[in-house]
Write an enzyme that holds these catalytic residues in place. Structure first.
Site, PDB file in Angstrom:
ATOM      1  N   ALA A 119      -7.813   1.250  13.663  1.00  0.00           N
ATOM      2  CA  ALA A 119      -7.744   1.027  15.113  1.00  0.00           C
ATOM      3  C   ALA A 119      -8.780   1.855  15.917  1.00  0.00           C
ATOM      4  O   ALA A 119      -9.476   1.276  16.760  1.00  0.00           O
ATOM      5  CB  ALA A 119      -6.329   1.300  15.617  1.00  0.00           C
TER       6      ALA A 119
ATOM      7  N   TYR B  16       0.844  -1.207   0.000  1.00  0.00           N
ATOM      8  CA  TYR B  16       0.000   0.000   0.000  1.00  0.00           C
ATOM      9  C   TYR B  16       0.876   1.254   0.000  1.00  0.00           C
ATOM     10  O   TYR B  16       0.645   2.197  -0.757  1.00  0.00           O
ATOM     11  CB  TYR B  16      -0.911  -0.054   1.234  1.00  0.00           C
ATOM     12  CG  TYR B  16      -1.690   1.201   1.526  1.00  0.00           C
ATOM     13  CD1 TYR B  16      -2.819   1.538   0.782  1.00  0.00           C
ATOM     14  CD2 TYR B  16      -1.313   2.047   2.575  1.00  0.00           C
ATOM     15  CE1 TYR B  16      -3.543   2.696   1.070  1.00  0.00           C
ATOM     16  CE2 TYR B  16      -2.020   3.191   2.861  1.00  0.00           C
ATOM     17  CZ  TYR B  16      -3.144   3.515   2.103  1.00  0.00           C
ATOM     18  OH  TYR B  16      -3.851   4.662   2.398  1.00  0.00           O
TER      19      TYR B  16
END
Ligand code: NAD
Length: 329
Positions: free
Chosen positions: A195, A151
């Site tokens: 998260a 990525y």
């Protein structure tokens, strides 16, 4: 009236950006594989299309009378949280799909006046992120390059692609490296969530005294930036004469354990943490904001806790709806 095309307008940041541009008086077209999940789009026009195909990008860029878009915001990307990016299972999709979209928009440079590209803190080399007390990532630290995920490599490639486009064609480009953007109406379940959203969800489902699971030892640090500050940074950068790449991130870093405890406090619950193996990424990642202050005379400063309060309230609402749906079923 200025006209903007927002690619990735069905996603988290893109849908908020459309709302922001509408408030500023723009005419906005959104383009995405999907409509926004949590609210109706504010775009004047929305194309549900796959931007990996050049003809669809061409279609998205057509305006009546051959007029050019004033600004293209290229946010469309195949991405997700650590559970999506770091397992290795999606590497080909992450690299191929996102690069294809960016190659298309670089190819079509004649069809717009300016392009904004959303890069990422994931471009920075692993070696400078080994310390949980990371003093912050300065833009020039991206080289020599060694991102910790495909990525990150794709983002670095596309930064260079758009910089080359600007050099060779003169079409202005603005590039920001986002650092963990969060807020209401972001993905909060299903495997692509980040998260802050994952922790809010776990805490919202937990009862007082319950235990939630955290990947790794939880001592890895990150900084998280509230969505409104990200939008402010994007707009200031696009209006400025600075190309970037520049960090758009918070300098308030926190360990994942402390983030979980912060959310537990917001929820008013006593929560225990159980550490389990899982993808965790680098050890410490923080933004360093000298460059943005110097070039834009501005840097994010909204406290993490306030952003997490708003985000928790929204995710708690989603969890309650889910529980109610199950009960009614
Ligand atoms: P997101 O996944 O919510 O939005 C991306 C959107 O792109 C999605 O709606 C997706 O459907 C769309 N898309 C993917 N492939 C497509 C295709 N082939 N055709 C059309 N649309 C397609 O992610 P986000 O959090 O809103 O991130 C927006 C941008 O910012 C991305 O480029 C991302 O890499 C970058 N970024 C985000 C963060 C963050 O913390 N959220 C951090 C760094 C960089």
């Amino acid at each position: 009236m200025k006209k903007a095309l927002v690619c990735g307008a069905g996603g988290f940041i893109g849908s908020h950006l459309v709302r922001r541009l509408k408030k500023e008086g723009y005419w906005v077209r959104g383009a995405d594989l999907k409509y926004p999940e949590f609210s109706k789009t504010d775009a004047d026009d929305f194309l549900k299309i796959d931007l990996r195909y050049l003809e669809n990008c061409q279609k998205a860029l057509v305006l009546p009378g051959g007029e050019k878009f004033d600004e293209v915001y290229q946010l469309a990307a195949d991405m997700g949280g650590a559970g999506y990016i770091f397992t290795g299972e999606h590497d080909l999709a992450v690299m191929h799909n996102s690069a294809q979209i960016n190659l298309n928009f670089a190819h079509l440079y004649e069809k717009y006046k300016k392009l904004f590209y959303s890069s990422s803190a994931c471009v920075y080399p692993q070696e400078v992120q080994m310390d949980p007390k990371n003093p912050g990532l300065k833009e020039e630290m991206a080289y020599p390059a060694h991102p910790d995920s495909e990525y990150g490599w794709e983002k670095l490639f596309s930064e260079r692609l758009y910089l080359s486009m600007m050099r060779n064609t003169g079409v202005p480009v603005r590039i920001a490296r986002f650092h963990n953007i969060f807020g209401p109406e972001g993905t909060w379940e299903g495997g692509k969530e980040k998260a802050p959203a994952a922790i809010c969800r776990k805490v919202a489902y937990a009862k007082d005294g319950d235990t939630i699971e955290i990947w790794g030892d939880g001592e890895q640090t990150r900084s998280f930036l509230y969505i409104d500050e990200c939008l402010e940074g994007i707009r200031r950068l696009v209006e400025s004469d600075f190309t970037g790449p520049v960090n758009i991130g918070s300098e308030e870093d926190i360990t994942i354990n402390n983030l979980a405890l912060m959310v537990a406090e917001i929820a008013g619950k006593k929560i225990n943490l159980k550490h389990i193996p899982g993808p965790i990424g680098v050890r410490g990642r923080n933004s360093e904001n000298t460059l943005i202050k110097e070039k834009l005379g501005w840097a994010p400063n909204y406290p993490l806790k306030k952003g997490m309060e708003k985000t928790y309230a929204w995710i708690e609402e989603q969890v309650k709806k889910k529980i109610q749906e199950k009960d009614n079923y």
